[in-house]
Design a protein around this motif. Structure first.
Motif, PDB file in Angstrom:
ATOM      1  N   VAL A 180      -5.501  -4.555   4.663  1.00  0.00           N
ATOM      2  CA  VAL A 180      -5.818  -4.177   3.279  1.00  0.00           C
ATOM      3  C   VAL A 180      -6.612  -5.306   2.605  1.00  0.00           C
ATOM      4  O   VAL A 180      -7.602  -5.055   1.912  1.00  0.00           O
ATOM      5  N   LEU A 195      -2.054   0.500  -0.855  1.00  0.00           N
ATOM      6  CA  LEU A 195      -3.002   0.618  -1.969  1.00  0.00           C
ATOM      7  C   LEU A 195      -2.353   1.323  -3.157  1.00  0.00           C
ATOM      8  O   LEU A 195      -2.575   0.981  -4.317  1.00  0.00           O
ATOM      9  N   VAL A 198      -1.707   2.032   5.001  1.00  0.00           N
ATOM     10  CA  VAL A 198      -2.744   1.516   4.090  1.00  0.00           C
ATOM     11  C   VAL A 198      -2.678   2.267   2.756  1.00  0.00           C
ATOM     12  O   VAL A 198      -2.771   1.668   1.681  1.00  0.00           O
TER      13      VAL A 198
END
Ligand SMILES: Nc1nc2c(ncn2[C@@H]2O[C@H](COP(=O)(O)OP(=O)(O)OP(=O)(O)O)[C@@H](O)[C@H]2O)c(=O)[nH]1
Ligand SMILES: [Mg+2]
Length: 319
Positions: A239, A72, A68
């Protein structure tokens, strides 16, 4: 020490990684230094969005956070990661740290920090909340927090996050049944990781049934997602869900959550200060010392002792 903390806090605001690392170490050992740090950083706090990941040992939380964080980061966000007590006996806790450290060498915008269990559980939760603030002041867009299990520390820590992801595994059918109510309530998103193994769909169905039997009126039904965090399958969807949740939360509900957190924070700080000051009083004042020990020995009840110790006007005698 206060002067060093001042300088470091300014460094943190300027995005200096060394200052952040050093200040975290100081605060971990001596949390009371937050009293000099907070006035410097308070005005910028609240920019970071904090996501907590919790679940049983070895569920794949670290590998999932790693994925994750990268996703990001690829979108241009600056990421901070805090692993609370990552040295679980079930799997190598150094796993995430090593990976992130490797990435840091590759100059990615991910700052990793692990927090070892030390002192009381309350101490660990408090230190984690302080580190979240420091990472926020450092300018992270997202802070990802990993905690293991379902104890009081985890629940405390998760109350300081904006979103909570509960990570389960296919073999976790029994643990779904036995899952603590607290964990059910705090979950905003459920992830069943290791979905390459058999049983993931079954756990999802069981979980959904339990959630439908106990609907949380204050919350939308949390999504249940399947992931494989080693090869990143399902991470994009996770996400996407996190971003959607963030968007939905922003505005009144996020303010409410953060106000609730602010209230807890204030009361905790007040409690800590009162207790510290109280302990000093007991040392210094023989009358208070005597009353206190009468109460401790059971010769006087705590209410009467407190009424005797605090004269009228300082605190009400109507408790
Ligand atoms: N088969 C499979 N194994 C996985 C998957 N994700 C993680 N693992 C493995 O599961 C083990 C634990 O992974 P971690 O990411 O360290 O799990 P964790 O929940 O952070 O573990 P603790 O922090 O020790 O509680 C490692 O050996 C991983 O390689 C997955 O999607 N499928
Ligand atoms: Mg881990």
């Amino acid at each position: 020490m206060a002067e060093e903390c001042n300088v470091l806090a300014v460094g943190v605001l300027e995005g200096n990684e060394r200052s952040l690392a050093r200040l975290i170490s100081i605060i971990e050992n001596k949390p009371e230094n937050m009293s000099t740090v907070l006035p410097i950083i308070q005005s910028v706090l609240g920019r970071a969005y904090c996501i907590g990941f919790t679940g049983p040992p070895g569920a794949g939380k670290s590998s999932l956070i790693n994925q994750v964080a990268q996703a990001l980061n690829n979108k241009g966000h600056k990421i901070g990661i805090i692993a609370v007590d990552p040295t679980s006996p079930f799997s190598g806790g150094a796993f995430l740290g090593d990976r992130i450290r490797m990435q840091n060498q590759l100059d990615s915008d991910i700052f990793f920090r692990s927090m070892a269990t030390r002192g009381s559980y309350g101490g660990l939760a408090r230190a984690t909340k302080d580190v979240i603030k420091l990472m926020d002041a450092f300018g992270n867009d997202f802070i990802l927090v990993e905690t293991v299990g379902v104890g009081q520390t985890e629940l405390d820590v998760m109350q300081s996050t904006d979103t909570t992801v509960v990570v389960l595994v296919p073999e976790g059918g029994d643990s779904v049944q036995a899952m603590k109510a607290g964990l059910m309530e705090i979950a905003d998103i459920f992830v069943i990781n290791k979905s390459d193994r058999p049983g993931a769909e079954d756990v999802a169905i069981q979980l959904k049934a339990i959630l439908q039997m106990n609907p949380n009126k204050q919350k939308k039904m949390p999504p249940i997602l399947l992931t494989q965090s080693l090869d990143g399958l399902g991470v994009e969807e996770l996400v996407g869900n996190l971003e959607e949740f963030k968007m939905r939360l922003e505005g009144a509900e996020l303010e409410n959550r953060r106000r609730r957190r602010g209230k807890n924070d204030f009361e905790e700080t007040l409690r800590n200060i009162f207790i510290q000051e109280w302990r000093k009083l007991v040392q210094e004042n023989s009358f208070i010392n005597k009353k206190y020990h009468e109460a401790v020995e059971g010769n006087l009840d705590p209410y009467s002792a407190i009424r005797d110790i605090f004269p009228d006007g300082i605190i009400s005698d109507k408790f």
